[in-house]
Motif scaffolding. Structure first.
Motif, mmCIF file in Angstrom:
data_model
loop_
_atom_site.group_PDB
_atom_site.id
_atom_site.type_symbol
_atom_site.label_atom_id
_atom_site.label_comp_id
_atom_site.label_asym_id
_atom_site.label_seq_id
_atom_site.Cartn_x
_atom_site.Cartn_y
_atom_site.Cartn_z
ATOM 1 N N VAL A 179 0.835 -1.203 0.000
ATOM 2 C CA VAL A 179 0.000 0.000 0.000
ATOM 3 C C VAL A 179 0.866 1.248 0.000
ATOM 4 N N ASP A 180 0.204 2.383 -0.219
ATOM 5 C CA ASP A 180 0.896 3.675 -0.236
ATOM 6 C C ASP A 180 0.821 4.389 1.108
ATOM 7 N N PHE A 181 -0.227 4.076 1.886
ATOM 8 C CA PHE A 181 -0.362 4.705 3.200
ATOM 9 C C PHE A 181 -1.136 3.777 4.132
ATOM 10 N N VAL A 182 -0.918 3.958 5.428
ATOM 11 C CA VAL A 182 -1.678 3.228 6.445
ATOM 12 C C VAL A 182 -2.103 4.198 7.537
ATOM 13 N N MET A 183 -3.199 3.845 8.186
ATOM 14 C CA MET A 183 -3.682 4.597 9.343
ATOM 15 C C MET A 183 -3.443 3.759 10.598
ATOM 16 N N VAL A 184 -2.663 4.286 11.519
ATOM 17 C CA VAL A 184 -2.379 3.604 12.780
ATOM 18 C C VAL A 184 -3.036 4.389 13.901
ATOM 19 N N GLY A 185 -3.843 3.720 14.701
ATOM 20 C CA GLY A 185 -4.544 4.417 15.768
ATOM 21 C C GLY A 185 -4.275 3.867 17.138
ATOM 22 N N ARG A 186 -5.094 2.895 17.554
ATOM 23 C CA ARG A 186 -5.041 2.394 18.930
ATOM 24 C C ARG A 186 -3.687 1.838 19.340
ATOM 25 N N ALA A 187 -2.922 1.329 18.365
ATOM 26 C CA ALA A 187 -1.603 0.781 18.699
ATOM 27 C C ALA A 187 -0.713 1.833 19.344
ATOM 28 N N VAL A 188 -0.988 3.103 19.035
ATOM 29 C CA VAL A 188 -0.232 4.214 19.634
ATOM 30 C C VAL A 188 -1.065 4.933 20.679
ATOM 31 N N THR A 189 -2.288 5.320 20.333
ATOM 32 C CA THR A 189 -3.083 6.172 21.233
ATOM 33 C C THR A 189 -3.499 5.469 22.512
ATOM 34 N N LYS A 190 -3.590 4.135 22.486
ATOM 35 C CA LYS A 190 -3.973 3.385 23.683
ATOM 36 C C LYS A 190 -2.771 2.725 24.358
ATOM 37 N N ALA A 191 -1.579 2.964 23.841
ATOM 38 C CA ALA A 191 -0.378 2.348 24.415
ATOM 39 C C ALA A 191 0.006 3.032 25.725
ATOM 40 N N SER A 192 0.594 2.276 26.636
ATOM 41 C CA SER A 192 1.050 2.865 27.892
ATOM 42 C C SER A 192 2.201 3.830 27.659
ATOM 43 N N ASP A 193 2.960 3.599 26.582
ATOM 44 C CA ASP A 193 4.062 4.480 26.203
ATOM 45 C C ASP A 193 3.912 4.798 24.720
ATOM 46 N N PRO A 194 3.135 5.844 24.371
ATOM 47 C CA PRO A 194 2.873 6.145 22.964
ATOM 48 C C PRO A 194 4.128 6.394 22.133
ATOM 49 N N ARG A 195 5.121 7.044 22.713
ATOM 50 C CA ARG A 195 6.330 7.309 21.943
ATOM 51 C C ARG A 195 7.024 6.008 21.565
ATOM 52 N N ARG A 196 7.154 5.119 22.508
ATOM 53 C CA ARG A 196 7.806 3.833 22.221
ATOM 54 C C ARG A 196 7.008 3.037 21.196
ATOM 55 N N ALA A 197 5.687 3.036 21.328
ATOM 56 C CA ALA A 197 4.834 2.327 20.369
ATOM 57 C C ALA A 197 5.008 2.898 18.970
ATOM 58 N N ALA A 198 5.096 4.227 18.882
ATOM 59 C CA ALA A 198 5.302 4.872 17.584
ATOM 60 C C ALA A 198 6.655 4.486 16.993
ATOM 61 N N GLU A 199 7.671 4.454 17.829
ATOM 62 C CA GLU A 199 9.006 4.059 17.363
ATOM 63 C C GLU A 199 8.996 2.629 16.831
ATOM 64 N N GLU A 200 8.309 1.729 17.525
ATOM 65 C CA GLU A 200 8.269 0.328 17.116
ATOM 66 C C GLU A 200 7.578 0.169 15.769
ATOM 67 N N ILE A 201 6.529 0.951 15.547
ATOM 68 C CA ILE A 201 5.813 0.876 14.277
ATOM 69 C C ILE A 201 6.688 1.359 13.136
ATOM 70 N N LEU A 202 7.353 2.479 13.312
ATOM 71 C CA LEU A 202 8.209 2.992 12.248
ATOM 72 C C LEU A 202 9.424 2.101 12.029
ATOM 73 N N SER A 203 9.931 1.516 13.077
ATOM 74 C CA SER A 203 11.062 0.587 12.933
ATOM 75 C C SER A 203 10.673 -0.654 12.156
ATOM 76 N N ALA A 204 9.416 -1.090 12.326
ATOM 77 C CA ALA A 204 8.953 -2.317 11.690
ATOM 78 C C ALA A 204 8.968 -2.220 10.167
ATOM 79 N N ILE A 205 8.739 -1.020 9.628
ATOM 80 C CA ILE A 205 8.681 -0.891 8.164
ATOM 81 C C ILE A 205 10.068 -0.686 7.576
ATOM 82 N N LYS A 206 11.072 -0.584 8.410
ATOM 83 C CA LYS A 206 12.446 -0.444 7.924
ATOM 84 C C LYS A 206 13.167 -1.788 7.847
#
Length: 207
Positions: A179-206
């Motif tokens: 795909v060209d884009f994805v929408m990520v929501g609860r994986a970050v907004t409901k995480a106990s540590d949103p910054r870490r969750a965001a980092e893990e998501i961006l790391s996963a696509i690398k």
């Protein structure tokens, strides 16, 4: 083109949304969605404040428009959004009017397939209506997006295709090259540590 990863701020309190968005930006996010609950709770003020806080970001106003396409597109774009959404099931005339305003402002329209059981039957017409993006969407109440076979059937039309629905650091690996884009929501907004969750998501696509 690199995958665009939007943070869907499907929250109802603006300060909470902005705080989580700040943490995600520090992790590397550059695309933010003013979610439909946030817009319903805080109005277009939420879009304006996201634009003011993140001037360099891509801002998507998830209006989920079903009527008054030109008017709602105007509201979104004049508030600072780069993209707004219409429902794929909306009348052709509504979609056409939203696209007309987008062309006037140099902005984009996403068609959201939420509620469509067989998106293939509608996608051809959405392409004819000149939407900029199509988002294959499973709603919060429905669960996780899993209809990956549909992606292969609708690629190659010169339009950006994205998905939304339960995307996290694991599932994003399965779709990053499809795909060209994805929408990520609860994986970050409901995480106990949103910054870490965001980092893990961006790391996963690398990987």
């Amino acid at each position: 083109m690199p995958l665009e990863v939007f943070l869907s701020l499907d929250l109802i309190h603006l300060e909470e949304a902005l705080d989580i968005a700040e943490k995600a930006r520090s992790a590397g996010f550059r695309c933010f969605e003013a979610g439909t609950p946030l817009i319903k709770s805080e109005g277009m003020r939420s879009v304006k404040l996201l634009r003011g806080r993140f001037p360099e970001a891509i801002i998507f106003a998830d209006t989920k428009t079903m009527d008054t396409g030109y008017l709602e597109a105007m509201l979104a774009f004049s508030s600072g959004a780069d993209i707004m959404s219409v429902m794929a099931v909306a009348p052709d005339e509504t979609i056409r009017e939203a696209v007309r305003r987008a062309r006037e402002d140099g902005k984009e329209v996403i068609a959201d397939t939420l509620g469509i059981r067989d998106p293939e039957t509608r996608i051809g017409r959405l392409i004819e209506l000149d939407v900029d993006r199509i988002c294959l969407h499973k709603g919060v109440d429905e669960g996780i997006f899993s209809e990956f076979d549909v992606l292969e059937k609708i690629r190659g039309h010169g339009i950006k295709i994205g998905i939304a629905g339960g995307i996290d650091a694991t599932t994003i690996r399965d779709v990053a090259k499809k795909v060209d884009f994805v929408m990520v929501g609860r994986a970050v907004t409901k995480a106990s540590d949103p910054r870490r969750a965001a980092e893990e998501i961006l790391s996963a696509i690398k990987v």
